[in-house]
Design a protein around this motif. Structure first.
Motif, PDB file in Angstrom:
ATOM      1  N   VAL A  68       0.783  -1.257  -0.170  1.00 32.17           N
ATOM      2  CA  VAL A  68      -0.105   0.163   0.032  1.00 32.17           C
ATOM      3  C   VAL A  68       0.954   1.317  -0.165  1.00 32.17           C
ATOM      4  N   PHE A  69       1.822   1.231   0.882  1.00 30.79           N
ATOM      5  CA  PHE A  69       2.884   2.318   0.877  1.00 30.79           C
ATOM      6  C   PHE A  69       3.563   2.530  -0.458  1.00 30.79           C
ATOM      7  N   ALA A  70       3.787   1.517  -1.060  1.00 33.52           N
ATOM      8  CA  ALA A  70       4.649   1.571  -2.293  1.00 33.52           C
ATOM      9  C   ALA A  70       3.672   2.182  -3.429  1.00 33.52           C
ATOM     10  N   VAL A  71       2.405   1.857  -3.370  1.00 30.16           N
ATOM     11  CA  VAL A  71       1.353   2.389  -4.298  1.00 30.16           C
ATOM     12  C   VAL A  71       1.268   3.921  -4.227  1.00 30.16           C
ATOM     13  N   ILE A  72       1.139   4.057  -2.925  1.00 32.13           N
ATOM     14  CA  ILE A  72       1.108   5.645  -2.507  1.00 32.13           C
ATOM     15  C   ILE A  72       2.211   6.431  -2.988  1.00 32.13           C
TER      16      ILE A  72
END
Length: 265
Positions: free
Chosen positions: A102-106
């Motif tokens: 999720v953090f990578a996508v953000i």
């Protein structure tokens, strides 16, 4: 850039977003109720591995930003965001693989939707759209001295240097003393010809070269006798001193040209 202007810059979406990302893991891990929910634990203290990563991050930021010539608050932030986001990515993946994704996508969405603000003030800089255009201009009138910056749009050091180079161009530009820039990220043939690497690990960005009579006279950064790059702080005063801009300006001022207009290809 003054401290007041730095504060104004901080309120731009790019900086707000990246500051939040940079402190996301630390803040969430240290907020008791939020920490208990996100990490499903009653222990909201940093463990040994997390402490090591954060300590290593501080050291890396201190060293890398100094080498990049970061001398203002905004410069330090711009130079450190990459390292802080990578450290947070490692921490989130270590805590939970799904949260890491999720953090990578953000991060990716932020890079696409909120690019780093670029300098948009006054300048007298010619932007070349290819190595041929640069070569043609250097050969067109060899009585013109050119100060050329080789840069990439994504490199923080290049972004930080942009307002300095723009200011110098407004202060020193003459018909026979001109300032130019070429993006070697978009035009790698220019980087290849003038031996400026555009890789993500390159220590040559930005590179500034003074051309006189169509030939390279001075460049910064330059290499020593062993071929190792010598660190150079891209400040306004250092550029003036390294390229002798005041003396060059006076010399060119007393030898004006007639009807000289650059042709950019």
């Amino acid at each position: 850039m003054s401290f007041k202007n730095d504060l104004k810059q901080l309120f731009k979406p790019y900086y707000i977003f990246n500051i939040l990302l940079s402190f996301s893991y630390i803040v969430i891990k240290r907020l008791p109720i939020v920490c208990n929910y996100v990490f499903s634990t009653n222990d909201c203290e940093f463990d040994g591995r997390e402490t090591e990563i954060l300590f290593f991050l501080i050291i890396v930021i201190a060293l890398r930003t100094r080498k990049a010539g970061s001398v203002t608050m905004i410069n330090y932030l711009s130079s450190s965001f990459t390292y802080t986001k990578v450290a947070n990515l490692i921490l989130w993946f270590s805590a939970d693989f799904l949260m890491g994704l999720v953090f990578a996508v953000i991060i990716i969405l932020g890079a696409l939707l909120l690019p780093e603000p670029t300098y948009s003030g006054p300048d007298k800089v010619i932007y070349f759209r290819g190595v041929q255009g640069l070569d043609d201009e250097l050969a067109r009138d060899k009585k013109v001295s050119w100060l050329i910056t080789f840069y990439t749009a994504w490199n923080p050091a290049c972004v930080n240097f942009a307002p300095i180079f723009a200011k110098l161009s407004t202060e020193y530009c003459l018909d026979n003393l001109k300032f130019g820039k070429i993006d070697i990220g978009r035009h790698p043939d220019a980087g290849k010809k003038y031996h400026v690497s555009d890789s993500s690990l390159s220590k040559q960005l930005p590179t500034v070269i003074l051309f006189q009579e169509g030939k390279e006279i001075i460049r910064r950064p330059t290499a020593d006798s062993q071929g190792k790059l010598i660190n150079f702080l891209f400040s306004e005063d250092n550029i003036k001193a390294a390229f002798g801009l005041s003396g060059l300006y006076e010399k060119c001022k007393h030898i004006p040209l007639k009807n000289t207009k650059p042709h950019v290809d």
